[in-house]
Design an enzyme around this catalytic site. Structure first.
Site, mmCIF file in Angstrom:
data_model
loop_
_atom_site.group_PDB
_atom_site.id
_atom_site.type_symbol
_atom_site.label_atom_id
_atom_site.label_comp_id
_atom_site.label_asym_id
_atom_site.label_seq_id
_atom_site.Cartn_x
_atom_site.Cartn_y
_atom_site.Cartn_z
ATOM 1 N N ASN A 1 62.619 18.072 27.231
ATOM 2 C CA ASN A 1 62.177 16.842 27.871
ATOM 3 C C ASN A 1 60.859 16.306 27.324
ATOM 4 O O ASN A 1 60.715 15.115 27.077
ATOM 5 C CB ASN A 1 62.065 17.068 29.380
ATOM 6 C CG ASN A 1 62.576 15.881 30.161
ATOM 7 O OD1 ASN A 1 63.402 15.120 29.669
ATOM 8 N ND2 ASN A 1 62.082 15.698 31.371
ATOM 9 N N LYS B 1 66.182 27.263 21.067
ATOM 10 C CA LYS B 1 65.887 27.640 22.457
ATOM 11 C C LYS B 1 66.391 29.042 22.791
ATOM 12 O O LYS B 1 66.786 29.313 23.940
ATOM 13 C CB LYS B 1 66.503 26.625 23.423
ATOM 14 C CG LYS B 1 65.736 25.312 23.496
ATOM 15 C CD LYS B 1 66.218 24.484 24.675
ATOM 16 C CE LYS B 1 65.396 23.233 24.847
ATOM 17 N NZ LYS B 1 65.812 22.445 26.027
ATOM 18 N N PRO C 1 60.386 25.522 29.281
ATOM 19 C CA PRO C 1 60.257 26.077 27.927
ATOM 20 C C PRO C 1 61.168 25.379 26.934
ATOM 21 O O PRO C 1 62.366 25.210 27.183
ATOM 22 C CB PRO C 1 60.657 27.547 28.106
ATOM 23 C CG PRO C 1 60.494 27.823 29.564
ATOM 24 C CD PRO C 1 60.783 26.536 30.265
ATOM 25 N N GLU C 2 60.606 24.953 25.811
ATOM 26 C CA GLU C 2 61.373 24.326 24.743
ATOM 27 C C GLU C 2 61.197 25.145 23.472
ATOM 28 O O GLU C 2 60.618 26.235 23.508
ATOM 29 C CB GLU C 2 60.937 22.865 24.580
ATOM 30 C CG GLU C 2 61.110 22.074 25.874
ATOM 31 C CD GLU C 2 60.758 20.593 25.775
ATOM 32 O OE1 GLU C 2 60.752 20.057 24.644
ATOM 33 O OE2 GLU C 2 60.492 19.965 26.815
#
Length: 411
Positions: A206, A72, A20-21
């Site tokens: 990422n 985040k 999760p971003e």
């Protein structure tokens, strides 16, 4: 929510996950607001026995839940319904004392696999670690689900002070924060590693770093300061007006939560608003740089989510089609200095780790696994003399027989 993606070029059914971003956490907040609209919750907040996160000492006969996101992090605000009888019974137990309280903020960080689900009590997910129960029969439950248990929550929490402004909804502050700290040692690192520093790029993870660098054709292992130091701190008046409009909209959402208004907060970000936010004059090349893409690329992902993500549906077809670099066939991947996989095209850059290898290649090679998972001690295999090298062979030594003493007293 972790997104399963097949490894390109692999003959096996190996999968990797996109953690999760920023966009996923914002979509999670929209999901909570949509599911909890007009819903009244009741009783205590329950934690699973296996979770090592803190207890949430909140109990109320009638309260509502509203979610907001920043980078985040996601914050749930528990607000008691405004009636004298219910407010008097909303209490928190601490150190043996009963203390009357009002609202409570719980700040979540999703770790590698966290997400929210809203189900019936009978369909409670296996890895549900924090639960909020509705005031109805049969009861429904809003759950924080985290299979790998790297996620966390903080009762009476606030946004982490060491995280920078949100890349999506605090763009002007985000841009100024980065460009005013170019002397920081964080920017001595490769740009791909600096992008994961939440002190400056709150919300980037990422897959976002891979997509952003790919679109600008920037080698991932170039010094971050070299990439960023030439960028303008201030935007043009037109771009500033566009971004200010975005930030005012989100401020209004925050104000609704802060003031604890009685009316339910509806889904705050519509498709049209997302489209407006993503339109930062892409036709004018001078406005497109790495920092602007840190802002607009995540908004594209939110746009894919429509009205918010749906953990029940788990359909990531649109997301996979949207990806241009991350886990895309034909792209390269190596580990960065922190062990994170970096996807890119072309030359990695002068600061690439020496002897860096693609983790993708390792996944396609099968090796015999002689590890013992039974928990017992591993027995070391004996090597025969024929397989031993000559210099390590031990000559057989004949032991001389030692004469045994006769029994009896010596005269």
């Amino acid at each position: 929510m972790s997104i399963p993606l097949a490894v390109p070029g692999s003959s096996t059914q190996n999968h990797i996950t996109a953690m999760p971003e920023g966009p996923e956490l914002h979509l999670a907040s929209l999901f909570v607001n949509r599911m909890c609209e007009g819903v009244v919750f009741t009783g205590p907040v329950k934690k699973s026995e296996v979770s090592k996160n803190p207890e949430v000492s909140f109990s109320c006969p009638a309260y509502t839940i509203v979610a907001t996101s920043r980078g985040k992090e996601v914050r749930l605000t528990l607000t008691p319904q405004k009636s004298d009888s219910s407010l008097g019974r909303c209490r928190r137990v601490k150190a043996g004392q009963t203390i009357q309280i009002g609202t409570m903020d719980i700040v979540f960080r999703f770790g590698m696999s966290g997400f929210f689900r809203f189900t019936t009590e009978a369909e409670l997910p296996k890895h549900s670690h924090l639960r909020f129960y509705t005031n109805e029969k049969p009861r429904r439950v809003l759950s924080f689900v985290d299979t790998r248990r790297f996620g966390s929550w903080q009762p009476n929490g606030t946004w982490q002070p060491n995280r920078g402004p949100c890349i999506m909804f605090e763009y002007l502050s985000f841009r100024e924060n980065v460009l005013s700290h170019m002397s920081d040692r964080a920017f001595d690192r490769p740009i791909c590693e600096a992008l994961l520093n939440q002190k400056y790029f709150n919300g980037v993870g990422n897959y976002l770093r891979a997509e952003i660098l790919f679109r600008l054709n920037i080698a991932p292992f170039v010094k971050a300061r070299t990439v960023l130091e030439g960028l303008q701190t201030h935007l043009s008046d037109e771009d500033r007006k566009s971004v200010v409009k975005v930030e005012v909209t989100d401020t209004e959402v925050t104000d609704k939560v802060t003031d604890k208004v009685k009316e339910e907060v509806k889904e705050e970000v519509t498709d049209r608003e997302i489209s407006d936010r993503a339109a930062v004059k892409e036709d004018e090349s001078e406005t497109i740089d790495l920092l602007s893409l840190c802002h607009t690329v995540p908004l594209e992902v939110i746009k894919l989510g429509g009205k918010g993500y749906d953990p029940e549906k788990m359909d990531y077809t649109g997301f996979k089609s949207w990806l241009q670099c991350y886990c895309v066939d034909g792209m390269k991947s190596i580990r960065d200095h922190n062990g994170r996989t970096m996807w890119f095209k072309g030359d990695p850059g002068p600061m690439a780790p020496k002897d860096a290898k693609s983790p993708k290649a390792k996944m396609t090679v099968k090796k015999e696994d002689d590890r013992d998972y039974t928990g017992g001690k591993k027995v070391k295999k004996a090597r025969s003399e024929s397989t031993m090298k000559p210099k390590y062979r031990k000559e057989t030594v004949q032991k001389k027989e030692v004469p045994q003493r006769r029994a009896g007293r010596r005269k």
